[in-house]
Design an enzyme around this catalytic site. Structure first.
Site, short mmCIF file in Angstrom:
data_model
loop_
_atom_site.label_atom_id
_atom_site.label_comp_id
_atom_site.label_asym_id
_atom_site.label_seq_id
_atom_site.Cartn_x
_atom_site.Cartn_y
_atom_site.Cartn_z
N GLU A 62 -54.23 -13.56 -43.04
CA GLU A 62 -53.55 -12.41 -42.45
C GLU A 62 -54.49 -11.62 -41.56
O GLU A 62 -54.11 -11.18 -40.47
CB GLU A 62 -53.00 -11.50 -43.57
N CYS A 90 -52.80 -10.14 -50.30
CA CYS A 90 -53.59 -9.41 -51.28
C CYS A 90 -53.69 -7.95 -50.84
O CYS A 90 -53.29 -7.59 -49.74
CB CYS A 90 -54.98 -10.04 -51.39
#
Length: 163
Positions: A62, A90
């Site tokens: 990401e 996360c």
């Protein structure tokens, strides 16, 4: 009766791309994570997990996709963009998406799927749930005379770029 499949929409196609990126990255010796930032105009920027390849613990898929998008667009503000990712982000990646002003996140596998494969972020999620979980890494403010000097300089700088 033959089975029919619903046509793939853009969101499905973007998720499929993140899964393909993740699988390709595994074959290239990387982690099993892929991500795609898609702007409101439809431009797409890819990222894969580069943690071990670059010895950078922040190089999650990401984050690398966000970095690629910001570099490609020449901005730090990804307002209007969607982050597609092969797995639930996360806490660090969620924070990066928030800082980038991404509008929404769509993910395929969840944190439990990742944990089953050895990528368990439960301790990180717990860390942010309350002070009683801060034993893993204590965080404390230290009083110093000039603690706010950088902020004073920021406020006084008429040339600053707000973000």
């Amino acid at each position: 009766m033959p089975q029919t499949h619903a046509p793939m929409n853009d969101s499905d196609a973007h998720l499929e791309r993140t899964i393909a990126l993740a699988a390709e990255n595994v074959h290239d010796g990387g982690g099993p994570f892929g991500a795609l930032v898609v702007t409101a105009e439809g431009r797409a920027f890819e990222g894969v997990n580069r943690v071990t390849a670059s010895n950078d613990p922040t190089a999650h898929a990401e984050v690398t996709a966000i970095r690629a998008a910001c570099t490609g667009l020449g901005t730090f503000d990804l307002h209007g963009a969607v982050l597609y990712t092969s797995c639930e982000p996360c806490p660090m990646c969620l924070g990066a998406a928030l800082w980038a002003r991404i509008d929404r996140i769509v993910f395929a596998a969840d944190r439990h799927d990742a944990a089953a494969a050895g990528f368990d972020d439960a301790a990180f999620y717990a860390y942010f749930e309350g002070d009683d979980h801060r034993d893993a890494m204590p965080v404390a403010q230290a009083e110093t005379a000039d603690a706010v000097a950088p902020f004073d300089a920021w406020r006084a700088n008429a040339e600053r770029t707000a973000y």
